[in-house]
Scaffold this motif. Sequence first.
Motif: not given
Length: 498
Positions: A331-359
């Motif tokens: 749910a936190d990730l979805l709210r974060t992604l909501a601030w970017y453009a809707p397409e072609n969001i690099p996965v790297t923009l999700a990486a800082p949220l937690a450790d790789p397995p959790t992300v």
Amino acid sequence: MKWPLSKRREKPKAAQPTAGPAGVGASGERSIAIDTGGGDFLGNALTGDNTRVVQLPPEALRPPSEVEAPPGLDDLPLRPGTFVGRTRELQRLDAALSVPGQVVVQAVHGLGGIGKSTLAAHWAATRGARGHAPIRWINADTPADIEQGLADLTTALQPALAHALSVEKLAERALQWLATHTGWLLILDNVSNPADIAPLLARATTGRFLITSRLATTWHQATTVVRLDVLEPAESLDLLTRITTAAGPRNLDGAAELCAELGHLPLAVEQVAAYLAQNPLLTPRAYLDLLARYPATMYRHGAVTTQAERTIARIWNITLDRIATLQPLAADLLRTLAWYAPENIPVTLAAPLADPPTVSSAIGVLSAYSMITPDPGTDTLAVHRLVQAVARTPDHDDLHRTPQGIAQAREQATANLLTALPATWNTPATWPTWRTLLPHIDALADHTAQDTGAPRPASSAAPGTSSPAKACSPAPSDTSNTPSPPANGSWAPATPTP
């Protein structure tokens, strides 16, 4: 701790024998006396509170395999009055032919509000009816709903059993009937957990199931899997036009722009069109203005005929509740992604949220429930623009969209971008990264200005260029068009230096 003493219950006194006809007597609590006249007793003798007699005709006792379905048992919900597009999806459902001795399982999945149930109802009524009887619709949100739907099938087949058997036994009898008959079509609408329908699918050896679900990744054993996407722009405009002008001609200024703002999501287009239909003085462009100024109110409200739980703001709440239970970070990730453009969001923009397995787990859960669409070929994500818009809109009555949570998501989105930005911007080696990130930099700035009232920072496009896309695609020999770093603004500090 001592439990309070209760008064001892006294045993009821035994009833005194009563004399019946011809000297027949009865004694004891709830005793009865029966005069058989010297012959055998052939009948029912009942005693006790709330005792009732159910008399079943002989045909009700036949095994399910011998019960034939009479005409008129179809129970499809009301067909949508306005149906547009979906030609390719309807043809895919048509293509799966029933084979004697085999069960056909078809699954339609997609984002909530994408039109899965509408497609299923339309196909069943216009095409599935050919060669299928009966056609039964079962709400499959919970195991209890499924059991009740099966019980309703039994009582439709044999009404006399309605008060003779429990819901559980009625459902079991329906399973036996399905396993021993062919030609039926069972629509399992809105399956939230495949395990809930697994016993049903396992018992059936023939017939056809049509499943609708928000789950995208669990239907690999189905005969046909249809991923439902948004409408084409012309189709969504057609849908809005038909509903809005049903009572007569209307001023449709801004209709195409409104459909685009709604992301061509069928449910959103239908609800907004119904709202416009009941407000004859409101044009689509005026609705766009209200949506921009009062997003929380407009997302929460619909026409008088719109069910509260089906409004745009609440359509994804149940899914988000389940997602948050399975993986809180999702749910936190979805709210974060909501601030970017809707397409072609690099996965790297999700990486800082937690450790790789959790992300990775959070991305998987969001993808499984059709809230995001990953592209393995480019390592990017896509989110429907209306999902983003709702996720960015604070609402004190929605636990998933508290003002504090949305503000934190915006800060997280900014921090993630800064982490991903190259240390230098005027080196050709960094241009591909800038090309990838610039749309999201601009989107974050736009959303911040629009949704928080903060001033929009200067464009990230280089001077003399017409767009960020052009700015981040310079010719190597022309350094005058090298991409400029994002300007200092309220949403991000200056680009770090090496």
